[in-house]
Design a protein around this motif. Sequence first.
Motif, mmCIF file in Angstrom:
data_model
loop_
_atom_site.group_PDB
_atom_site.id
_atom_site.type_symbol
_atom_site.label_atom_id
_atom_site.label_comp_id
_atom_site.label_asym_id
_atom_site.label_seq_id
_atom_site.Cartn_x
_atom_site.Cartn_y
_atom_site.Cartn_z
ATOM 1 N N LYS A 218 8.236 1.999 -22.661
ATOM 2 C CA LYS A 218 7.667 1.113 -21.648
ATOM 3 C C LYS A 218 8.746 0.133 -21.195
ATOM 4 O O LYS A 218 9.162 -0.747 -21.947
ATOM 5 N N SER A 219 9.166 0.308 -19.953
ATOM 6 C CA SER A 219 10.220 -0.537 -19.370
ATOM 7 C C SER A 219 9.570 -1.623 -18.519
ATOM 8 O O SER A 219 8.751 -1.329 -17.657
ATOM 9 N N LEU A 220 9.973 -2.868 -18.778
ATOM 10 C CA LEU A 220 9.525 -3.983 -17.920
ATOM 11 C C LEU A 220 10.689 -4.556 -17.137
ATOM 12 O O LEU A 220 10.511 -5.155 -16.093
ATOM 13 N N VAL B 28 7.492 6.137 -11.882
ATOM 14 C CA VAL B 28 8.105 5.066 -11.078
ATOM 15 C C VAL B 28 7.253 4.831 -9.825
ATOM 16 O O VAL B 28 7.740 4.887 -8.707
ATOM 17 N N THR B 29 5.973 4.584 -10.066
ATOM 18 C CA THR B 29 5.043 4.372 -8.949
ATOM 19 C C THR B 29 4.663 2.896 -8.865
ATOM 20 O O THR B 29 4.940 2.124 -9.771
ATOM 21 N N ARG B 30 3.967 2.555 -7.772
ATOM 22 C CA ARG B 30 3.400 1.210 -7.642
ATOM 23 C C ARG B 30 1.913 1.235 -7.983
ATOM 24 O O ARG B 30 1.167 0.366 -7.557
ATOM 25 N N CYS B 31 1.485 2.261 -8.735
ATOM 26 C CA CYS B 31 0.056 2.386 -9.080
ATOM 27 C C CYS B 31 -0.420 1.187 -9.893
ATOM 28 O O CYS B 31 0.355 0.622 -10.673
ATOM 29 N N MET C 233 19.768 0.496 -10.243
ATOM 30 C CA MET C 233 20.648 1.256 -11.136
ATOM 31 C C MET C 233 20.454 0.892 -12.604
ATOM 32 O O MET C 233 20.422 1.763 -13.466
ATOM 33 N N ARG C 234 20.293 -0.405 -12.904
ATOM 34 C CA ARG C 234 20.182 -0.746 -14.335
ATOM 35 C C ARG C 234 18.841 -0.269 -14.906
ATOM 36 O O ARG C 234 18.738 0.126 -16.064
ATOM 37 N N THR C 235 17.785 -0.257 -14.060
ATOM 38 C CA THR C 235 16.483 0.227 -14.545
ATOM 39 C C THR C 235 16.567 1.724 -14.850
ATOM 40 O O THR C 235 16.126 2.189 -15.908
ATOM 41 N N GLY D 267 6.553 9.575 -8.294
ATOM 42 C CA GLY D 267 6.961 8.504 -7.377
ATOM 43 C C GLY D 267 8.154 8.987 -6.578
ATOM 44 O O GLY D 267 8.929 9.844 -7.057
ATOM 45 N N THR D 268 8.286 8.472 -5.374
ATOM 46 C CA THR D 268 9.398 8.922 -4.520
ATOM 47 C C THR D 268 10.069 7.748 -3.811
ATOM 48 O O THR D 268 10.622 7.902 -2.728
ATOM 49 N N GLY D 269 10.008 6.577 -4.419
ATOM 50 C CA GLY D 269 10.622 5.392 -3.815
ATOM 51 C C GLY D 269 12.047 5.186 -4.304
ATOM 52 O O GLY D 269 12.735 6.123 -4.729
ATOM 53 N N ARG D 270 12.485 3.932 -4.274
ATOM 54 C CA ARG D 270 13.877 3.590 -4.628
ATOM 55 C C ARG D 270 14.180 3.939 -6.074
ATOM 56 O O ARG D 270 15.232 4.483 -6.403
ATOM 57 N N GLN D 271 13.249 3.575 -6.953
ATOM 58 C CA GLN D 271 13.476 3.853 -8.374
ATOM 59 C C GLN D 271 13.483 5.356 -8.649
ATOM 60 O O GLN D 271 14.216 5.829 -9.507
ATOM 61 N N ALA D 272 12.662 6.096 -7.920
ATOM 62 C CA ALA D 272 12.651 7.555 -8.107
ATOM 63 C C ALA D 272 14.043 8.104 -7.802
ATOM 64 O O ALA D 272 14.579 8.935 -8.546
ATOM 65 N N GLU E 259 0.848 -1.205 0.000
ATOM 66 C CA GLU E 259 0.000 0.000 0.000
ATOM 67 C C GLU E 259 0.879 1.249 0.000
ATOM 68 O O GLU E 259 1.986 1.246 0.547
ATOM 69 N N ASP E 260 0.342 2.326 -0.600
ATOM 70 C CA ASP E 260 1.045 3.605 -0.559
ATOM 71 C C ASP E 260 1.280 3.967 0.907
ATOM 72 O O ASP E 260 0.402 3.785 1.735
ATOM 73 N N GLY E 261 2.453 4.439 1.239
ATOM 74 C CA GLY E 261 2.747 4.788 2.628
ATOM 75 C C GLY E 261 3.514 3.681 3.340
ATOM 76 O O GLY E 261 4.077 3.912 4.406
#
Length: 304
Positions: A278-280, A191-194, A115-117, A140-145, A82-84
């Motif tokens: 579109k990155s997978l 870079v969200t989990r939406c 890093m590779r993403t 998005g503000t997580g690891r990928q962000a 979940e967000d949060g």
Amino acid sequence: MANPPVIIWKDEVERLLRYRELIPRLEVALGKFSWRDSAELIQPVRTTVPLQKHDGFMGLMPAYMENDGVLSTKFVCFYKREDGSTLPATQATVVLLDPEYGNVKVMDGEVITDMRTAAVSAISAKLLMRPGAEVLAILGTGRQALSHYNVFMEMFSFKEVRVWKTPVSGPVTACVSVEEAVRGADVIVTVTRCTEPVLFGQWVKAGAHVAAVGACRPNWRELDDVLMKEAVVYADSREGAMAESGDIILSGAEVFAELGDVINGTKPAHREKTTVFKSLGMGVQDAVSAKLVFDQWKARHSQL
Ligand SMILES: NC(=O)C1=CN([C@@H]2O[C@H](COP(=O)(O)OP(=O)(O)OC[C@H]3O[C@@H](n4cnc5c(N)ncnc54)[C@H](O)[C@@H]3O)[C@@H](O)[C@H]2O)C=CC1
Ligand SMILES: O=C([O-])C1=[NH+]CCC1
């Protein structure tokens, strides 16, 4: 000859992996992938095992590059938290094998994944954003962000960086809505989990480049149909996109080309148009990253 297994932990991967060495290797690997020459590179679409009880999946991502002597697989667990939530969305381990003897090196895959993403998204921007791009928006503000912020700052000189919802460290503008973040932006990173669309075509400037990194299941979305249908769509892997990307499958958008096709010069880069990459995520990206980490590790340890 059988050698004892090697284990390389996260802090060491962090020390050894550098974008300036990683990016050229990823470009070569993306190009090799798009030639579909099995004598050079074999990489099936990842196998996924649903973890229903935990609202996630485990992905198995093998790749083999015969001429380069690279054989690896990543195990990645992804959770739709979940967000949060403060728990990481992605947990990963990369196993690098000696193709001849099967000797095993195991390494942390979180830093490699981050890093590779981000590096591949930066390659997409290098190839597809319009010249003179000034404004970058990160959703998005997580690891990928964070990894995307780092590599985009290293590779480009944007005049303004906007982030939705809260700021990462650095000189960025924090935006309270997606619309505020993306209106007028030249490059947008999602870079969200939406699992429902968060970026709508009506807000996206004509000619913008979107690197769409989240929404990695066939029924998950980050982008709406308007954007998907208006944009020229690129992917890392056509097969991966057709099997896993809700944004592509559910919108009915066509994949125009792979990034590797643009690198190989077999398909054009439509910088003048609105583009979506579109990155997978691909096993070969992990394979070349792991090989780079191991080679650096070996060089350091042979000096000790
Ligand atoms: N294409 C690829 O190669 C890869 C893609 N990913 C994808 O990137 C995405 C981000 O991954 P991480 O940064 O590791 O995750 P994270 O958990 O560190 O960050 C996720 C971000 O999404 C936001 N978020 C969560 N639920 C949301 C919602 N309902 N609406 C809006 N925002 C929401 C969170 O606030 C956070 O900013 C995930 O979807 C993951 O699957 C991750 C690794 C590789
Ligand atoms: O390529 C990758 O490692 C992942 N893609 C989506 C979640 C993890």
